[in-house]
Design a protein around this motif. Structure first.
Motif, PDB file in Angstrom:
ATOM      1  N   ARG A  75       0.844  -1.201   0.000  1.00 52.96           N
ATOM      2  CA  ARG A  75       0.000   0.000   0.000  1.00 52.96           C
ATOM      3  C   ARG A  75       0.881   1.253   0.000  1.00 52.96           C
ATOM      4  N   ARG A  76       1.910   1.244   0.838  1.00 54.56           N
ATOM      5  CA  ARG A  76       2.833   2.376   0.877  1.00 54.56           C
ATOM      6  C   ARG A  76       3.511   2.571  -0.472  1.00 54.56           C
ATOM      7  N   ASN A  77       3.970   1.499  -1.068  1.00 54.45           N
ATOM      8  CA  ASN A  77       4.796   1.622  -2.257  1.00 54.45           C
ATOM      9  C   ASN A  77       3.992   1.816  -3.539  1.00 54.45           C
ATOM     10  N   LEU A  78       2.715   1.455  -3.526  1.00 57.42           N
ATOM     11  CA  LEU A  78       1.859   1.831  -4.648  1.00 57.42           C
ATOM     12  C   LEU A  78       1.649   3.347  -4.669  1.00 57.42           C
ATOM     13  N   LEU A  79       1.567   3.941  -3.487  1.00 59.62           N
ATOM     14  CA  LEU A  79       1.495   5.404  -3.404  1.00 59.62           C
ATOM     15  C   LEU A  79       2.808   6.035  -3.874  1.00 59.62           C
ATOM     16  N   GLU A  80       3.937   5.403  -3.529  1.00 60.65           N
ATOM     17  CA  GLU A  80       5.243   5.854  -4.026  1.00 60.65           C
ATOM     18  C   GLU A  80       5.282   5.821  -5.550  1.00 60.65           C
ATOM     19  N   MET A  81       4.783   4.734  -6.134  1.00 61.69           N
ATOM     20  CA  MET A  81       4.778   4.609  -7.591  1.00 61.69           C
ATOM     21  C   MET A  81       3.929   5.710  -8.232  1.00 61.69           C
ATOM     22  N   ALA A  82       2.731   5.942  -7.692  1.00 57.09           N
ATOM     23  CA  ALA A  82       1.857   6.976  -8.241  1.00 57.09           C
ATOM     24  C   ALA A  82       2.514   8.348  -8.137  1.00 57.09           C
ATOM     25  N   ALA A  83       3.185   8.610  -7.000  1.00 57.09           N
ATOM     26  CA  ALA A  83       3.841   9.902  -6.806  1.00 57.09           C
ATOM     27  C   ALA A  83       4.945  10.118  -7.829  1.00 57.09           C
ATOM     28  N   ILE A  84       5.791   9.118  -8.043  1.00 54.82           N
ATOM     29  CA  ILE A  84       6.929   9.301  -8.948  1.00 54.82           C
ATOM     30  C   ILE A  84       6.483   9.386 -10.400  1.00 54.82           C
ATOM     31  N   ALA A 164       0.923  10.960   1.597  1.00 47.93           N
ATOM     32  CA  ALA A 164       0.109   9.764   1.849  1.00 47.93           C
ATOM     33  C   ALA A 164       0.989   8.525   1.980  1.00 47.93           C
ATOM     34  N   ARG A 165       2.042   8.448   1.159  1.00 49.28           N
ATOM     35  CA  ARG A 165       2.999   7.335   1.233  1.00 49.28           C
ATOM     36  C   ARG A 165       3.633   7.254   2.617  1.00 49.28           C
ATOM     37  N   ASP A 166       4.085   8.389   3.127  1.00 51.87           N
ATOM     38  CA  ASP A 166       4.780   8.375   4.411  1.00 51.87           C
ATOM     39  C   ASP A 166       3.820   8.125   5.570  1.00 51.87           C
ATOM     40  N   LEU A 167       2.584   8.581   5.429  1.00 49.43           N
ATOM     41  CA  LEU A 167       1.578   8.248   6.446  1.00 49.43           C
ATOM     42  C   LEU A 167       1.266   6.756   6.419  1.00 49.43           C
ATOM     43  N   ALA A 168       1.138   6.192   5.212  1.00 47.81           N
ATOM     44  CA  ALA A 168       0.906   4.746   5.089  1.00 47.81           C
ATOM     45  C   ALA A 168       2.092   3.961   5.629  1.00 47.81           C
ATOM     46  N   GLY A 169       3.292   4.506   5.459  1.00 49.56           N
ATOM     47  CA  GLY A 169       4.490   3.829   5.950  1.00 49.56           C
ATOM     48  C   GLY A 169       4.492   3.663   7.454  1.00 49.56           C
ATOM     49  N   ARG A 170       3.819   4.532   8.160  1.00 48.93           N
ATOM     50  CA  ARG A 170       3.772   4.440   9.623  1.00 48.93           C
ATOM     51  C   ARG A 170       2.930   3.259  10.099  1.00 48.93           C
ATOM     52  N   ARG A 171       2.136   2.692   9.182  1.00 53.23           N
ATOM     53  CA  ARG A 171       1.313   1.529   9.532  1.00 53.23           C
ATOM     54  C   ARG A 171       2.011   0.207   9.193  1.00 53.23           C
ATOM     55  N   ALA A 182      12.274  -0.645   1.386  1.00 53.99           N
ATOM     56  CA  ALA A 182      12.976   0.093   0.334  1.00 53.99           C
ATOM     57  C   ALA A 182      13.040  -0.710  -0.969  1.00 53.99           C
ATOM     58  N   ILE A 183      13.388  -1.990  -0.880  1.00 52.33           N
ATOM     59  CA  ILE A 183      13.495  -2.807  -2.090  1.00 52.33           C
ATOM     60  C   ILE A 183      12.119  -3.060  -2.688  1.00 52.33           C
ATOM     61  N   SER A 184      11.108  -3.183  -1.837  1.00 53.92           N
ATOM     62  CA  SER A 184       9.740  -3.308  -2.346  1.00 53.92           C
ATOM     63  C   SER A 184       9.350  -2.083  -3.163  1.00 53.92           C
ATOM     64  N   ALA A 185       9.727  -0.879  -2.672  1.00 55.75           N
ATOM     65  CA  ALA A 185       9.442   0.351  -3.422  1.00 55.75           C
ATOM     66  C   ALA A 185      10.132   0.330  -4.778  1.00 55.75           C
ATOM     67  N   VAL A 186      11.371  -0.145  -4.804  1.00 52.18           N
ATOM     68  CA  VAL A 186      12.122  -0.238  -6.066  1.00 52.18           C
ATOM     69  C   VAL A 186      11.381  -1.130  -7.057  1.00 52.18           C
ATOM     70  N   PHE A 226      15.145   3.896   1.914  1.00 53.74           N
ATOM     71  CA  PHE A 226      15.366   3.309   3.242  1.00 53.74           C
ATOM     72  C   PHE A 226      15.327   4.368   4.336  1.00 53.74           C
ATOM     73  N   PHE A 227      16.064   5.444   4.141  1.00 49.97           N
ATOM     74  CA  PHE A 227      16.199   6.424   5.224  1.00 49.97           C
ATOM     75  C   PHE A 227      14.947   7.272   5.401  1.00 49.97           C
ATOM     76  N   ILE A 228      14.182   7.523   4.324  1.00 50.74           N
ATOM     77  CA  ILE A 228      12.954   8.305   4.537  1.00 50.74           C
ATOM     78  C   ILE A 228      11.930   7.469   5.296  1.00 50.74           C
ATOM     79  N   PHE A 229      11.897   6.165   5.019  1.00 51.72           N
ATOM     80  CA  PHE A 229      10.996   5.289   5.771  1.00 51.72           C
ATOM     81  C   PHE A 229      11.420   5.204   7.235  1.00 51.72           C
ATOM     82  N   MET A 230      12.726   5.014   7.462  1.00 54.73           N
ATOM     83  CA  MET A 230      13.220   4.878   8.830  1.00 54.73           C
ATOM     84  C   MET A 230      13.092   6.186   9.612  1.00 54.73           C
ATOM     85  N   ALA A 231      13.198   7.328   8.924  1.00 49.63           N
ATOM     86  CA  ALA A 231      13.076   8.612   9.622  1.00 49.63           C
ATOM     87  C   ALA A 231      11.732   8.725  10.331  1.00 49.63           C
ATOM     88  N   TYR A 232      10.653   8.346   9.618  1.00 49.54           N
ATOM     89  CA  TYR A 232       9.329   8.444  10.219  1.00 49.54           C
ATOM     90  C   TYR A 232       9.054   7.287  11.174  1.00 49.54           C
TER      91      TYR A 232
END
Length: 295
Positions: A75-84, A164-171, A182-186, A226-232
């Motif tokens: 769910r997080r990484n589908l939002l990443e894909m849409a954003a990019i 939305a991606r980073d909010l979803a990442g918190r779940r 990170a690799i899933s996002a790739v 990796f680091f943006i996910f870990m930051a939150y």
């Protein structure tokens, strides 16, 4: 990473993330000369995948690779894909200052979302400092706003989807390693970029320099994710989100070192404002922690 003080861990990870993304973006920009945008995204994804899976095994996450397809991670990484996908089209059709400036609403959206969804208290001081950081980022980007169009809407869409991606990442469950995310996002962006390329572009044979640049971009992309996910994951949103504005500072450094573009006085003042607001937020967070310990 436990040797890093807890109060600065999240902000530090965000600074490293934005720097990694900017190195990736710089290499991508150099590689787009002569290649279609989605083809560049696809080739970068291939390179990042070739870097990423051996890295997972090296880190001992081989048995956890199926977590790439965990529902929360996808769910997080589908939002990443849409954003990019939005961002690439906007960037190709707008001045970079305009698309960068519109992207600066991401931290503000993150803070509003965290307040609504997770009940985080922001406070008046933090909101004022975040607002100063936003103004500083605009001073660096210096948008012309001549490109108000459907492409501006796509740039705003990118900012909204990134929040939305980073909010979803918190779940994402705590047992899922950050590198798996990170690799899933790739992988997800690779699939999306490949589909977009097949639908809208014609293949252009890349040169050796393109492949070298995209190999480097793919490497730094992994650490950006990796680091943006870990930051939150390790820091409160109110302390971490403002450091997203460091992206504009890294962009100025890249422009200076790679493209020979010198920042003007307004941009320098903007950088100082971004840095000052970020340091003040960290200082407030450390003082709050000390008072909590004393109490």
């Amino acid at each position: 990473m436990h040797f890093i003080p807890a109060s600065i861990r999240g902000p530090l990870f965000m600074i490293v993330s934005t720097g990694s993304y900017l190195v990736n973006d710089t290499m991508m920009k150099l590689a787009t000369t002569g290649l279609p945008s989605y083809e560049v995204l696809f080739l970068r994804g291939v390179a990042a995948t070739l870097w990423g899976f051996p890295l997972l095994f090296l880190l001992g996450y081989g048995k956890q690779i199926p977590l790439i397809f965990d529902g929360h991670v996808l769910r997080r990484n589908l939002l990443e894909m849409a954003a990019i996908l939005c961002y690439v089209v906007a960037l190709a059709n707008m001045q970079i200052a305009d698309s960068t400036a519109l992207g600066q609403i991401t931290p503000l959206l993150m803070l509003v979302g965290s307040s609504i969804l997770f009940g985080e208290r922001i406070g008046g001081q933090r909101m004022a400092l975040i607002g100063l950081g936003f103004i500083g980022a605009l001073m660096v980007a210096q948008p012309t706003m001549q490109g108000i169009s459907v492409y501006a809407l796509l740039a705003l869409g990118n900012a909204t989807l990134a929040a939305a991606r980073d909010l979803a990442g918190r779940r994402v469950p705590a047992e899922v390693p950050g590198m798996i995310v990170a690799i899933s996002a790739v992988v997800v962006v690779l699939i999306g970029a490949g589909a977009a390329h097949l639908v809208s572009e014609r293949w252009v044979m890349p040169e050796a320099r393109h492949l070298l640049l995209l190999a480097g971009a793919g490497f730094f992309l992994i650490f950006g994710h990796f680091f943006i996910f870990m930051a939150y994951r390790v820091g409160p949103t109110s302390a971490v989100a403002p450091f997203y504005y460091c992206f504009t500072v890294w962009a100025v450094i890249s422009g200076l070192l790679v493209f020979g573009q010198f920042p003007n006085a307004l941009a320098v003042c903007g950088i100082l404002l971004v840095v000052a607001s970020g340091l003040t937020i960290v200082s407030l967070d450390q003082r709050k922690r000390r008072l909590t310990v004393v109490a």
